[in-house]
Design a protein around this motif. Structure first.
Motif, PDB file in Angstrom:
ATOM      1  N   UNK A  20       2.386 -53.299  -4.103  1.00 23.86           N
ATOM      2  CA  UNK A  20       2.276 -51.919  -4.426  1.00 23.86           C
ATOM      3  C   UNK A  20       3.544 -51.080  -3.882  1.00 23.86           C
ATOM      4  N   UNK A  21       4.801 -51.708  -3.781  1.00 24.86           N
ATOM      5  CA  UNK A  21       5.728 -51.149  -3.367  1.00 24.86           C
ATOM      6  C   UNK A  21       6.127 -49.748  -3.945  1.00 24.86           C
ATOM      7  N   UNK A  22       6.106 -49.693  -5.363  1.00 23.48           N
ATOM      8  CA  UNK A  22       6.491 -48.142  -5.891  1.00 23.48           C
ATOM      9  C   UNK A  22       5.332 -47.277  -5.532  1.00 23.48           C
ATOM     10  N   UNK A  23       4.227 -47.470  -5.276  1.00 22.06           N
ATOM     11  CA  UNK A  23       3.225 -46.574  -4.967  1.00 22.06           C
ATOM     12  C   UNK A  23       3.403 -46.072  -3.493  1.00 22.06           C
ATOM     13  N   UNK A  24       3.816 -47.112  -2.626  1.00 17.95           N
ATOM     14  CA  UNK A  24       3.841 -46.882  -1.253  1.00 17.95           C
ATOM     15  C   UNK A  24       5.339 -45.914  -1.147  1.00 17.95           C
ATOM     16  N   UNK A  25       6.430 -46.271  -1.891  1.00 15.51           N
ATOM     17  CA  UNK A  25       7.480 -45.604  -1.865  1.00 15.51           C
ATOM     18  C   UNK A  25       7.251 -43.990  -2.454  1.00 15.51           C
ATOM     19  N   UNK A  26       6.481 -44.026  -3.391  1.00 16.06           N
ATOM     20  CA  UNK A  26       6.095 -42.707  -4.134  1.00 16.06           C
ATOM     21  C   UNK A  26       5.320 -41.731  -2.916  1.00 16.06           C
ATOM     22  N   UNK A  27       4.433 -42.595  -2.355  1.00 16.81           N
ATOM     23  CA  UNK A  27       3.819 -42.087  -1.127  1.00 16.81           C
ATOM     24  C   UNK A  27       4.571 -41.293  -0.271  1.00 16.81           C
ATOM     25  N   UNK A  29       7.844 -40.842  -0.164  1.00 18.67           N
ATOM     26  CA  UNK A  29       8.938 -40.035  -0.530  1.00 18.67           C
ATOM     27  C   UNK A  29       8.403 -38.764  -1.170  1.00 18.67           C
ATOM     28  N   UNK A  30       7.064 -38.711  -1.095  1.00 23.05           N
ATOM     29  CA  UNK A  30       6.069 -37.469  -1.467  1.00 23.05           C
ATOM     30  C   UNK A  30       6.202 -36.471  -0.053  1.00 23.05           C
ATOM     31  N   UNK A  31       6.419 -36.882   0.838  1.00 21.12           N
ATOM     32  CA  UNK A  31       6.396 -35.987   2.140  1.00 21.12           C
ATOM     33  C   UNK A  31       7.882 -35.432   2.245  1.00 21.12           C
ATOM     34  N   UNK A  32       7.884 -34.128   2.169  1.00 17.76           N
ATOM     35  CA  UNK A  32       9.134 -33.251   1.852  1.00 17.76           C
ATOM     36  C   UNK A  32      10.132 -33.560   3.111  1.00 17.76           C
ATOM     37  N   UNK A  33       9.620 -33.730   4.316  1.00 17.89           N
ATOM     38  CA  UNK A  33      10.490 -33.875   5.438  1.00 17.89           C
ATOM     39  C   UNK A  33      11.324 -35.319   5.325  1.00 17.89           C
ATOM     40  N   UNK A  34      10.453 -36.138   4.905  1.00 16.49           N
ATOM     41  CA  UNK A  34      11.093 -37.621   4.889  1.00 16.49           C
ATOM     42  C   UNK A  34      11.930 -37.858   3.891  1.00 16.49           C
ATOM     43  N   UNK A  35      11.528 -36.812   2.653  1.00 21.07           N
ATOM     44  CA  UNK A  35      12.399 -37.062   1.604  1.00 21.07           C
ATOM     45  C   UNK A  35      13.962 -36.257   1.669  1.00 21.07           C
ATOM     46  N   UNK A  37      15.365 -36.082   4.766  1.00 20.97           N
ATOM     47  CA  UNK A  37      16.039 -37.213   5.757  1.00 20.97           C
ATOM     48  C   UNK A  37      16.643 -38.202   4.738  1.00 20.97           C
ATOM     49  N   UNK A  38      15.918 -38.658   3.798  1.00 21.91           N
ATOM     50  CA  UNK A  38      16.372 -40.109   2.993  1.00 21.91           C
ATOM     51  C   UNK A  38      17.731 -39.562   2.282  1.00 21.91           C
ATOM     52  N   UNK A  39      17.592 -38.212   1.448  1.00 24.59           N
ATOM     53  CA  UNK A  39      18.368 -37.896   0.537  1.00 24.59           C
ATOM     54  C   UNK A  39      19.916 -37.298   1.579  1.00 24.59           C
ATOM     55  N   UNK A  40      19.645 -36.822   2.767  1.00 21.58           N
ATOM     56  CA  UNK A  40      20.790 -36.480   3.774  1.00 21.58           C
ATOM     57  C   UNK A  40      21.372 -37.575   3.943  1.00 21.58           C
ATOM     58  N   UNK A  41      20.660 -38.472   4.519  1.00 19.03           N
ATOM     59  CA  UNK A  41      21.448 -40.041   4.903  1.00 19.03           C
ATOM     60  C   UNK A  41      21.883 -40.490   3.913  1.00 19.03           C
ATOM     61  N   UNK A  42      21.171 -40.587   2.618  1.00 19.28           N
ATOM     62  CA  UNK A  42      22.110 -41.302   1.733  1.00 19.28           C
ATOM     63  C   UNK A  42      23.455 -40.479   1.217  1.00 19.28           C
ATOM     64  N   UNK A  43      23.479 -39.304   1.180  1.00 18.53           N
ATOM     65  CA  UNK A  43      24.432 -38.567   1.071  1.00 18.53           C
ATOM     66  C   UNK A  43      25.679 -38.661   2.015  1.00 18.53           C
ATOM     67  N   UNK A  44      25.258 -39.140   3.279  1.00 18.62           N
ATOM     68  CA  UNK A  44      26.356 -39.470   3.992  1.00 18.62           C
ATOM     69  C   UNK A  44      27.231 -40.822   4.123  1.00 18.62           C
TER      70      UNK A  44
END
Length: 59
Positions: A20-27, A29-35, A37-44
């Motif tokens: 269920x990795x895509x459901x887990x990932x969607x859940x 990344x559905x949390x705005x603060x985590x999303x 952080x992930x985008x900021x980390x990726x852009x670094x």
């Protein structure tokens, strides 16, 4: 016996998350603060940022 039971639970849990990795990932990344952080980390990361910018500004 406890070690084998713990190992079995870890294997079953890992399989369930993988299945269920895509459901887990969607859940997650559905949390705005985590999303954010992930985008900021990726852009670094230079290779991620360069690849993203090439895709966006391809023309």
């Amino acid at each position: 016996m406890g070690f084998l039971l713990r190992l079995l639970f870890i294997i079953v849990g890992a399989y369930a998350i993988y299945k269920n990795r895509y459901k887990v990932l969607n859940y997650i990344l559905g949390i705005s603060s985590i999303r954010k952080f992930v985008v900021a980390f990726g852009m670094d990361l230079p290779f991620v940022r360069d690849r993203f910018l090439q895709t966006v500004f391809r023309g």
